[in-house]
Design an enzyme around this catalytic site. Structure first.
Site, PDB file in Angstrom:
ATOM      1  N   GLN A 292      43.088  41.356  28.360  1.00 52.03           N
ATOM      2  CA  GLN A 292      42.042  41.657  27.387  1.00 52.03           C
ATOM      3  C   GLN A 292      42.245  43.060  26.845  1.00 52.03           C
ATOM      4  OE1 GLN A 292      39.592  39.741  26.069  1.00 52.03           O
ATOM      5  NE2 GLN A 292      39.105  41.473  24.749  1.00 52.03           N
TER       6      GLN A 292
ATOM      7  N   GLN B 194      41.054  46.588  28.303  1.00 49.15           N
ATOM      8  CA  GLN B 194      40.806  46.396  29.733  1.00 49.15           C
ATOM      9  C   GLN B 194      42.111  46.299  30.520  1.00 49.15           C
ATOM     10  OE1 GLN B 194      38.133  42.984  30.304  1.00 49.15           O
ATOM     11  NE2 GLN B 194      36.426  44.418  30.456  1.00 49.15           N
TER      12      GLN B 194
ATOM     13  N   TYR C 138      41.149  46.749  34.161  1.00 45.30           N
ATOM     14  CA  TYR C 138      40.406  45.608  34.701  1.00 45.30           C
ATOM     15  C   TYR C 138      41.306  44.377  34.816  1.00 45.30           C
ATOM     16  CZ  TYR C 138      36.608  42.204  35.192  1.00 45.30           C
ATOM     17  OH  TYR C 138      35.790  41.202  35.647  1.00 45.30           O
TER      18      TYR C 138
ATOM     19  N   GLY D 279      34.703  32.875  33.404  1.00 45.78           N
ATOM     20  CA  GLY D 279      34.724  33.362  32.039  1.00 45.78           C
ATOM     21  C   GLY D 279      33.457  34.152  31.774  1.00 45.78           C
TER      22      GLY D 279
END
Length: 241
Positions: free
Chosen positions: A141, A144, A147, A178
């Protein structure tokens, strides 16, 4: 005597739903939290589930906390590593604090929590370890990198640990949610949710924390002993693997 389950990040959001579902299924649950004392007190008052405070990024704190849980409730046989944080930002502007803060809480915590209990699980011939990753650990993402790296690491950790312990009655699985209707996601502006997020999801809705919790209860069961090293993707069809 009921099996003892520990859930990190267990007093809010997905973790709270997991703690409640495991308690309803008959487990003795210890919900671990780090920062929000008020939320933890409210959760305990509403559910009766015991809460324990420590930082999952600190190995010594995890060892001491897990020892206290074992003293209070009994040996830990179910471990749900759910605690996670975000420190979003484009990588070319990311600070070391943003990087290490996320890696330490989201990935290194799996070592910190699993290491103190794995030998006991091996000796007893039973254990269930369930790690909560993310769709963004599967697909990445923008904004991110930290992350996504941590959550992808959770998946690799799961597969390797599953192989090492499969012949000892220990299963290790990972769930990749999700977009789930937690406090954090619901804080996103309504127009962003409706125009940018929901159109990505084929079922056209957010997931519910309880939907993740039901899967944890399934994987934690004695009867799920033939499922290990698996990645359970729960994202409404947003990313299919």
């Amino acid at each position: 005597m009921s099996r003892v389950a520990v859930v990190t990040g267990g007093t809010r959001g997905i973790g709270a739903a997991i703690s409640k579902a495991l308690a309803a299924a008959g487990y003795s649950v210890a919900a671990v939290y780090h920062g929000n004392d008020a939320a933890a007190a409210k959760f305990k008052a509403e559910t009766g589930v015991g809460v324990y405070k420590w930082d999952v990024a600190d190995f010594d704190a995890c060892s001491a906390g897990l020892a206290q849980v074992a003293k209070d409730l009994g040996r830990v046989e179910i471990l749900v590593n759910n605690a996670g944080v975000t420190r979003d930002g484009m990588f070319h502007k990311m600070t070391p604090d943003q990087w290490y803060g996320v890696i330490n809480t989201n990935l290194n915590s799996l070592f910190n929590m699993c290491r103190p209990v794995i030998e006991g699980m091996r000796e007893r011939g039973f254990g269930r370890i369930i790690n909560i990753s993310s769709i963004n650990g599967q697909k990445g993402q923008m904004g991110q990198v930290n992350y996504s790296a941590s959550k992808a690491g959770d998946i690799g950790f799961t597969k390797a640990l599953a192989q090492e312990n499969a012949n000892k009655g220990i299963t290790v699985n990972v769930i990749c949610p999700g977009y789930i209707a937690t406090e954090m996601v619901m804080a996103v502006p309504k127009d962003v949710l409706e125009k940018a997020i929901l159109p990505q999801i084929p079922v056209r809705r957010l997931g519910e924390p309880e939907e993740i919790a039901r899967c944890v209860v399934f994987l934690a069961a004695d009867e799920s002993g033939f499922i290990t090293g698996s990645t359970l993707t729960i994202n409404g069809g947003q990313y299919m693997v």
